[in-house]
Scaffold this motif. Structure first.
Motif, PDB file in Angstrom:
ATOM      1  N   UNK A  36       0.804  -1.216   0.000  1.00  0.00           N
ATOM      2  CA  UNK A  36       0.000   0.000   0.000  1.00  0.00           C
ATOM      3  C   UNK A  36       0.846   1.279   0.000  1.00  0.00           C
ATOM      4  N   UNK A  37       2.010   1.330   0.681  1.00  0.00           N
ATOM      5  CA  UNK A  37       2.832   2.551   0.609  1.00  0.00           C
ATOM      6  C   UNK A  37       3.257   2.886  -0.818  1.00  0.00           C
ATOM      7  N   UNK A  38       3.585   1.870  -1.604  1.00  0.00           N
ATOM      8  CA  UNK A  38       3.965   2.115  -2.992  1.00  0.00           C
ATOM      9  C   UNK A  38       2.793   2.590  -3.829  1.00  0.00           C
ATOM     10  N   UNK A  39       1.609   2.033  -3.568  1.00  0.00           N
ATOM     11  CA  UNK A  39       0.406   2.443  -4.299  1.00  0.00           C
ATOM     12  C   UNK A  39       0.085   3.905  -4.001  1.00  0.00           C
ATOM     13  N   UNK A  63      -1.153   6.397   7.162  1.00  0.00           N
ATOM     14  CA  UNK A  63      -1.268   5.398   8.217  1.00  0.00           C
ATOM     15  C   UNK A  63      -0.324   4.225   7.976  1.00  0.00           C
ATOM     16  N   UNK A  64      -0.165   3.852   6.712  1.00  0.00           N
ATOM     17  CA  UNK A  64       0.703   2.715   6.382  1.00  0.00           C
ATOM     18  C   UNK A  64       2.031   3.158   5.760  1.00  0.00           C
ATOM     19  N   UNK A  65       2.304   4.461   5.824  1.00  0.00           N
ATOM     20  CA  UNK A  65       3.533   4.984   5.239  1.00  0.00           C
ATOM     21  C   UNK A  65       3.363   5.280   3.761  1.00  0.00           C
ATOM     22  N   UNK A  66       4.435   5.744   3.133  1.00  0.00           N
ATOM     23  CA  UNK A  66       4.401   6.046   1.710  1.00  0.00           C
ATOM     24  C   UNK A  66       5.770   5.754   1.109  1.00  0.00           C
ATOM     25  N   UNK A  96      -4.350  10.030   2.343  1.00  0.00           N
ATOM     26  CA  UNK A  96      -5.303   9.434   3.279  1.00  0.00           C
ATOM     27  C   UNK A  96      -5.429   7.913   3.148  1.00  0.00           C
ATOM     28  N   UNK A  97      -4.770   7.323   2.158  1.00  0.00           N
ATOM     29  CA  UNK A  97      -4.865   5.887   1.993  1.00  0.00           C
ATOM     30  C   UNK A  97      -5.974   5.457   1.061  1.00  0.00           C
ATOM     31  N   UNK A  98      -6.435   6.368   0.195  1.00  0.00           N
ATOM     32  CA  UNK A  98      -7.476   6.058  -0.779  1.00  0.00           C
ATOM     33  C   UNK A  98      -6.857   5.987  -2.170  1.00  0.00           C
ATOM     34  N   UNK A  99      -7.609   5.448  -3.116  1.00  0.00           N
ATOM     35  CA  UNK A  99      -7.114   5.348  -4.481  1.00  0.00           C
ATOM     36  C   UNK A  99      -7.376   6.617  -5.269  1.00  0.00           C
ATOM     37  N   UNK A 100      -6.781   6.749  -6.458  1.00  0.00           N
ATOM     38  CA  UNK A 100      -6.978   7.927  -7.302  1.00  0.00           C
ATOM     39  C   UNK A 100      -8.451   8.175  -7.606  1.00  0.00           C
ATOM     40  N   UNK A 101      -8.831   9.437  -7.652  1.00  0.00           N
ATOM     41  CA  UNK A 101     -10.222   9.813  -7.913  1.00  0.00           C
ATOM     42  C   UNK A 101     -10.449  10.149  -9.377  1.00  0.00           C
TER      43      UNK A 101
END
Length: 445
Positions: free
Chosen positions: A111-114, A239-242, A300-305
């Motif tokens: 998820x950080x990479x995403x 929350x899960x880093x980046x 925020x940990x969401x996907x592209x809009x």
């Protein structure tokens, strides 16, 4: 709204009209319910693919709904140059599932990479939006009409799957599912056609609520998910880093190009059914809102809009084009993202209920595109553009396995019938020269 505008568009509420707050809230929920399944689909898919436990999947869903609300509010309200000031709901599109899985699973960045790729990739759409205005000349009526038609027709198979119980479900095609869907569809049709005032405007919401009521004794709804959901969950930044990785950015780039084209198509579809057609600048600002929403989503940990097509059909169906209503939809989505129990209530909607509403909504979008195509000159050139674009677009929609042996990049670009048909229409519009002597009438066809 002026009498002249009401007469020409048959709208009860125009783009700049502000219904009373109680009515606006009711209509806002209608927009949310029709789009909610698409909004939460991506985080559910990603959470499962990444092996997240239930509580972390719930966080992804809440974050996605929260950011969708912020971006929806900006798109409808307009903040400086950001936002088309149009009645358009925003959310994470299925286009980004493939690159997200590539980055999160295949590249092992999780998820950080995403999130890092989402933030970096958003710059592509924001930059493109500033150069979009001169590119709009490549979207003449033959292209826009084709794109709008594709948006509707490519979504109809999805609504058929919903009617049957949901693709891959154990009870797919169960007559009970079809009966529930047809009941909802029938209620919407009759209320919309013969209902007065709010009965007509809220026909979709009323049909869906009735579908919920019918589905409960039939055992089609599992309310345990609501009991398991948290009452309150505040989105947390990183929350899960980046992780910022150039390879991940490259993986997301084609999806952002497709999202740009798709958003232009959706905004053009909206423009065709409201009382104040969108200007080229507004469409460009709408694409900028896409990019900005994707940028903040990564924090925020969401996907592209991106702009959703699901609620476009509501405008001509319910005759409500008020962007004020959609700004309230944005506020409600933000609240749903903070209070998961309430968002879960919408998330557990039985597929047949949504399918009954989807048939008429998506069909109306397709009909709007067909109407637009009927107003152009059907010469040989335009017929070829329409025929080939619709043929390939619908072909990919029903037979996506056609692309299974192509390179990953090609699969990503042509991943949906809408993107395929739009790209083909744009290309043919440039390549096929206009010939005045080649004109044929619709009657001769």
């Amino acid at each position: 709204m002026s009498n002249e505008a009401q007469k020409s568009t048959n709208l009860l509420y125009g783009v700049d009209d502000r219904p009373g707050l109680p009515i606006a809230i009711l209509l806002a929920f209608q927009n949310i319910i029709t789009s909610f399944g698409g909004i939460v689909a991506v985080p559910l898919i990603l959470g499962q693919a990444l092996g997240f436990p239930v509580e972390e999947v719930a966080f992804l869903v809440s974050a996605t709904v929260f950011v969708s609300g912020i971006t929806t509010w900006i798109q409808a309200k307009g903040i400086g140059p950001i936002g088309a000031k149009a009645p358009c709901v925003m959310g994470t599109d299925i286009t980004f599932v493939a690159p997200a899985l590539t980055v999160g699973v295949n590249m092992g960045l999780g998820l950080p990479g995403i999130m890092g790729a989402s933030i970096m990739g958003a710059s592509i759409e924001m930059i493109l939006s500033r150069f979009l205005k001169p590119l709009m000349k490549f979207f003449p009526p033959v292209v826009t009409g084709t794109v709008v038609t594709l948006i509707g027709t490519s979504l109809i198979p999805v609504s058929i799957d919903w009617m049957a119980g949901g693709a891959g479900s154990k009870d797919y095609g169960n007559p009970l599912n079809i009966i529930v869907a047809l009941t909802v569809l029938t209620v919407i049709i009759f209320l919309n056609r013969y209902g007065k005032g709010m009965l007509g405007s809220a026909s979709v919401l009323i049909g869906i609520v009735l579908g919920y009521i019918i589905s409960t004794p039939l055992g089609l709804i599992d309310y345990q998910a609501i009991a398991d959901a948290q009452w309150f969950s505040l989105p947390t930044i990183f929350k899960y880093g980046v992780t910022f990785d150039f390879g991940a950015f490259i993986s997301f780039a084609p999806a952002y190009l497709v999202a740009t084209i798709g958003t232009v198509g959706v905004l053009l579809a909206v423009s065709g059914v409201i009382d104040k057609p969108l200007s080229e600048k507004q469409i460009a600002d709408g694409v900028l809102c896409d990019g900005f929403g994707s940028f903040i989503a990564g924090f925020f940990g969401a996907g592209p809009n991106t702009s959703f097509s699901q609620n476009v059909g509501l405008i001509p169906l319910t005759r409500v084009a008020s962007r004020y209503v959609v700004t309230i939809s944005g506020v409600i989505l933000v609240l749903l993202g903070i209070f998961p129990k309430f968002s879960t209530l919408i998330a557990i909607m039985p597929n047949p209920v949504l399918g009954g509403a989807g048939i008429v909504m998506f069909g109306i979008v397709a009909a709007s595109g067909i109407k637009a195509l009927g107003e152009i000159k059907l010469d040989n050139r335009n017929l070829l553009i329409i025929a080939v674009s619709l043929g390939l677009g619908l072909g990919i929609t029903v037979k996506p396995e056609l692309l299974s042996k192509l390179p990953k990049l090609a699969q990503m670009i042509f991943s949906s019938g809408i993107s395929t048909g739009t790209i083909v229409a744009l290309a043919l519009n440039v390549l096929l020269k206009e010939e005045k002597d080649d004109e044929i009438t619709a009657e001769s066809v």
